[in-house]
Design an enzyme around this catalytic site. Structure first.
Site, mmCIF file in Angstrom:
data_model
loop_
_atom_site.group_PDB
_atom_site.id
_atom_site.type_symbol
_atom_site.label_atom_id
_atom_site.label_comp_id
_atom_site.label_asym_id
_atom_site.label_seq_id
_atom_site.Cartn_x
_atom_site.Cartn_y
_atom_site.Cartn_z
ATOM 1 N N GLU A 146 -3.909 11.722 -32.577
ATOM 2 C CA GLU A 146 -3.540 10.624 -33.470
ATOM 3 C C GLU A 146 -2.313 9.927 -32.906
ATOM 4 O O GLU A 146 -1.421 10.582 -32.384
ATOM 5 C CB GLU A 146 -3.223 11.118 -34.885
ATOM 6 C CG GLU A 146 -4.424 11.610 -35.673
ATOM 7 C CD GLU A 146 -4.595 13.108 -35.590
ATOM 8 O OE1 GLU A 146 -5.658 13.605 -35.987
ATOM 9 O OE2 GLU A 146 -3.656 13.788 -35.114
ATOM 10 N N TYR A 158 -3.281 6.054 -23.352
ATOM 11 C CA TYR A 158 -4.472 6.836 -23.670
ATOM 12 C C TYR A 158 -5.748 6.065 -23.337
ATOM 13 O O TYR A 158 -6.711 6.634 -22.800
ATOM 14 C CB TYR A 158 -4.460 7.225 -25.148
ATOM 15 C CG TYR A 158 -3.265 8.067 -25.527
ATOM 16 C CD1 TYR A 158 -2.829 9.116 -24.716
ATOM 17 C CD2 TYR A 158 -2.536 7.808 -26.694
ATOM 18 C CE1 TYR A 158 -1.732 9.884 -25.057
ATOM 19 C CE2 TYR A 158 -1.437 8.572 -27.043
ATOM 20 C CZ TYR A 158 -1.038 9.602 -26.219
ATOM 21 O OH TYR A 158 0.058 10.356 -26.558
#
Length: 220
Positions: A146, A158
């Site tokens: 998260e 990411y």
């Protein structure tokens, strides 16, 4: 001075807490020495650090303050953390930390942070690569995490490594009620993912590789 990538140890916890607080200043509840120590003994958890040796109290490194070791001894309760024995304290300067949990066939990243003064040196990316490779060794099929919906920089890193946004956790962060974006990789064993990973790893090594020594042990 070369960085060392290795597993986190008890002696690293005070610096890990310092990095965590610096990277996530509004996080609540904050991790404690006890909670970090419990994590290091959790069979489902894996934690790593990027560190470099402290060769002397007054030596100044690229991303640390002069006399860091001396200052650190006064920031923390020595008796509480080290039983009054400063010899057990880390003789390395920790510049980044990363951790994840293995849950069935999923590796869930719990933390990835670097010191603010050490950013733009490939440290966070090196930690991410190590986590992905360790997750694969532990037979995880995907890596998940998260990220704060406002943290575009982290999301960009990411996404660079193939993480995709798959959902949102509403009011996930208790400090300000901010949403979290859920991100996950494709299967770690897929040819497309491995091709991307190896290409990016080689590019990182070409730019930063000479700075790193990998001592993170293979996990089973």
């Amino acid at each position: 001075m070369r960085y060392i990538v290795r597993g986190m140890q008890d002696k690293d916890i005070p610096q890990a807490l310092e990095i965590d607080h610096e990277a996530f200043p509004t996080q609540w509840p904050r991790p404690s020495y006890t909670s970090f120590k419990q994590e290091l003994r959790n069979r489902l958890a894996c934690y790593i650090v990027v560190a470099k040796p402290i060769e002397g109290e007054t030596e100044t490194h690229d991303c640390e303050n002069k006399g860091f070791l001396y200052k650190l001894l006064h920031l923390f309760d020595q008796e509480r953390f080290f039983g009054g024995d400063t010899a057990s304290m880390s003789k390395e300067y920790i510049v980044g930390i990363g951790g994840f949990w293995i849950m069935v066939d999923e590796a869930h990243i719990t933390t990835l942070a670097t010191r603010n003064a050490c950013r733009r040196q490939g440290i966070g990316e090196r930690l991410l690569v190590q986590i992905i490779e360790m997750a694969a060794q532990l037979h995880a099929d995907v890596v998940t995490l998260e990220a704060r919906i406002s943290n575009r920089e982290a999301q960009a890193l990411y996404e660079k490594y193939g993480f995709q946004k798959v959902g949102v956790r509403r009011a996930y962060y208790t400090d300000n009620g901010e949403d979290a974006v859920i991100m996950t990789t494709d299967s770690l064993t897929s040819s497309a993912f491995q091709s991307r990973l190896q290409r990016l790893k080689q590019a990182h090594q070409h730019r930063w590789g000479a700075l790193y020594v990998n001592e993170a042990s293979k996990v089973a």
